[in-house]
Design a protein around this motif. Structure first.
Motif: not given
Length: 713
Positions: A276-278, A295-296, A300-301, A520-521
């Motif tokens: 997985f890669c953003d 995911f985004h 953000k939250n 990322k996590y």
């Protein structure tokens, strides 16, 4: 035909003492006299050929020779040392070919592997051969490639046999004591001294923080040889009972007490997102719309950040090992997989074991083979109660490239683990596979929703298009799982992380993070936890998650929770090195010498597999076996012998009528690779309707037909 084979036999296997010319004999005498010089030239040639094969580029191999000349000659010295064995034999030409062929073969293997992943070929990969051949329809190998390899090896072996029989033999006197002494000196004095000198002069490195870069800078032969001799963990210089006691004192002086109980502890769901890669992290890549909105939104939250992982392009099990154990791969040998080495024989403290000690049920879920990376054994060694692999799942859909099960199956399977333990909290570790390579170079998705730009090469564009559309499937899985978890009246925290970047040739300069070892996590919870973003190493992730939920258990977890923010980073890493050596290879001083976290008798799957009845087909050539929770990996055993089995659906399997007779016992087994039985059903006794008809007459026959008819409906 007999005459043909007799001629071949005579030509190939009958030795004829051939009379050679004086010029030929002089050349042979010259080569024997200066054979050491000859070996030096051969060694340099072999290294260059191996680098061409590994890099798949003549120019790149030439660049290696020019930019890393010292490393090139050191690799040649390794080959030169191996060629010294020829002096033990009279058939020296034969053994030169064998040894040279060995190195070239390794180069071919490495080149093939690097065409499909970023991580080069290492010794531990030999332990994964069975796993790779169990993975059909993937780009790790194709039937054509396997055929070429088999034919090539066959021809090489045939040539070697002919050379052994017909080739020249050394006629001079062999001083075996002198030769053995020289070989021992080269191997056990020359090589170690030269290696130490090369490492001290920075010609080669003793540790590769980036394995792929290490092989590229220092050569394949040195890299592979390092993976052979440098395995396991080296004992830290300061390792002792007093050192471990000192580390534990530092931890105990600052650690917190666990504030949750079995009754109010939250469920913890840890999700490994394969490759997985953003896509926002890739500088050159543009796309028509966001493929990973879930995911985004989580990023953000809720708490999130970069995760530094130990591998890139491949090596999922090593990121997994770091996350679950809290241990660092940097202290292991080059290219090692602990799942395939130390965990084969030694149990290991992990997040699962630590949480089990305070009442958690512990589960693993993965829609790929249970034996891949030896996960069944590794999860048992790490304290998991259950493991649901693909063999225990009724998988119906696959990714567009046809290689992998889609990840939607993981939603109900993950929820099952929570339902299986109604009176205790759960730790479930779920592994996706939908974004796994390979990524097709030709279009395989008709009218893709997500399209890319910024990639000039058409094949690369097709690969990125496929990849981001698969990213959206993973994102949908995450959304569906969180939706289901939101419906449950249970405190829950989810952490999802990328195990490594995809095998797409990404470089540091392509990434906004500037590092291809950063993924990322993200997290989610329904407990109102404060958002506290942090960039972490993979081995720190679960310590951070459990710390946020009031859980402070275990040796390694507590160590990270209390020491990871230590301003003296060197001391922090030294303590981690000592602790994980103590647990895996040392005297377990931190456990008072006891086996504190023994391996579990892991159960495969959550649902029972059952056989409820059988019936013969109308034509009488087949037998239907009815029951529950059958999958494509279900096989019928008659009197404990496996018979040909056809999967019809989750409630019906079909076997040939001639494989079973009246009074035989039937059971269904869920089969993994290498004929591993993961789970068995109850035993059912088959009753042949034809025998019953003979015994009970027409009435019985009528009842049987009725039963068959109803069953077939």
């Amino acid at each position: 035909m007999k005459k043909f084979f007799s001629i071949i036999k005579e030509k190939l296997f009958t030795r004829v003492e051939k009379q050679h010319s004086e010029a030929y004999l002089r050349r042979i005498s010259f080569l024997n006299k200066y054979s050491l010089l000859f070996h030096m030239l051969i060694s340099c040639g072999i290294v260059f050929i191996v680098e061409v094969l590994s890099r798949r580029s003549f120019l790149s191999a030439g660049s290696f020779v020019g930019m890393h000349t010292g490393a090139f000659f050191y690799n040649a010295f390794i080959v030169f040392a191996s060629l010294s064995f020829v002096y033990l034999f009279r058939r020296r030409a034969f053994w030169r070919i064998i040894i040279s062929g060995f190195w070239v073969l390794l180069g071919i293997i490495n080149g093939c592997i690097l065409s499909n992943r970023v991580t080069p070929f290492g010794f531990t990969d030999l332990k994964c051969i069975n796993d790779l051949f169990a993975m059909n329809n993937t780009n790790y190998f194709t039937a054509e490639e396997a055929t070429i390899v088999v034919i090539g090896l066959g021809l090489f072996l045939l040539f070697c046999v002919a050379l052994f029989i017909k080739g020249p033999r050394y006629q001079g006197k062999t001083h075996k004591i002198v030769v053995v002494g020289a070989i021992v000196s080269v191997l056990f004095v020359g090589l170690p001294v030269t290696t130490s000198a090369a490492q001290n002069a920075n010609v080669v490195a003793s540790y590769f923080s980036n394995i792929a870069q290490g092989y590229e800078n220092y050569g394949f032969i040195y890299g592979f040889s390092s993976s052979v001799v440098d395995r396991g963990m080296s004992k830290p210089d300061d390792y002792s009972e007093q050192k471990i006691a000192s580390i534990e004192k530092n931890v105990n002086d600052t650690k917190k007490e666990t504030t949750v109980t079995k009754k109010n502890a939250p469920n913890i769901i840890c999700i490994l997102l394969e490759s997985f890669c953003d896509p926002d992290e890739i500088k050159f890549l543009n796309y028509n719309q966001d493929p990973i909105p879930t995911f985004h939104n989580l990023e953000k939250n809720y708490t999130s950040g970069y995760l530094t992982v130990p591998v890139v392009g491949a090596g999922t099990a090593n990121t997994e090992f770091e996350v679950l154990s809290g241990m660092s791969m940097q202290y292991f040998g080059t290219g090692e997989y602990p799942y395939k080495t130390i965990l084969k024989k030694t149990d290991c403290e992990s997040t699962a074991a630590d949480l089990a000690s305070i009442g958690y049920g512990t589960h693993a879920v993965h829609n790929n083979g249970g034996n891949f990376y030896s996960r069944v054994n590794a999860f048992s060694m790490m304290g998991f109660d259950t493991f649901t692999s693909k063999e225990l799942m009724n998988i119906q859909s696959y990714t567009p490239n046809g290689s992998w099960a889609t990840d939607d199956i993981l939603v109900p399977e993950t929820i099952k683990t929570l339902d299986s333990t109604p009176n205790q909290p759960d730790f479930t570790y779920t592994i996706t596979v939908g974004t796994h390579g390979d990524y097709p170079k030709t279009p395989v998705i008709a009218n893709p929703v997500y399209t890319v730009s910024g990639v000039d090469d058409e094949e690369k564009k097709n690969q990125w298009t496929y990849y981001i559309n698969q990213l959206n499937e993973v994102d949908t899985f995450m959304n569906d799982l969180i939706t289901e978890l939101s419906k449950r009246d249970e405190d829950t925290i989810v952490v999802a992380f990328g195990d490594h970047l995809p095998t797409m040739g990404l470089e540091d300069s392509d990434m906004k993070s500037g590092d291809i070892y950063k993924t990322k996590y993200v997290t989610w919870n329904n407990m109102g936890l404060k958002k506290q973003d942090a960039d972490l190493y993979a081995y720190q992730l679960m310590a951070s998650i459990t710390d946020s939920t009031g859980i402070h258990e275990g040796t390694i977890l507590n160590y990270h929770q209390t020491q990871m923010n230590n301003t003296d980073h060197t001391a922090y890493l030294d303590g981690l090195d000592n602790l994980q050596y103590d647990i895996l290879y040392g005297n377990r001083y931190c456990y008072d010498g006891k086996d504190k976290y023994p391996a579990t008798d892991i159960v495969m799957g959550i649902d029972d597999v059952t056989v409820s009845e059988t019936s013969d087909s109308i034509g009488g050539s087949e037998v239907f076996v009815y029951g529950n929770n059958f999958t494509k990996w279900s096989k019928v055993f008659v009197n404990d012998e496996k018979v040909n089995t056809t999967f019809s659906n989750s409630g019906c399997l079909i076997i040939p009528k001639d494989s079973v007779k009246d009074g035989d016992t039937i059971k269904v087994c869920q089969m993994g690779s290498n004929s591993t039985i993961f789970r068995e059903s109850n035993t059912y006794t088959y009753k042949d309707p034809a025998v019953e008809e003979t015994v009970t007459g027409t009435e019985s026959d009528s009842n049987t037909e009725s039963t068959v008819s109803e069953s077939q409906k």
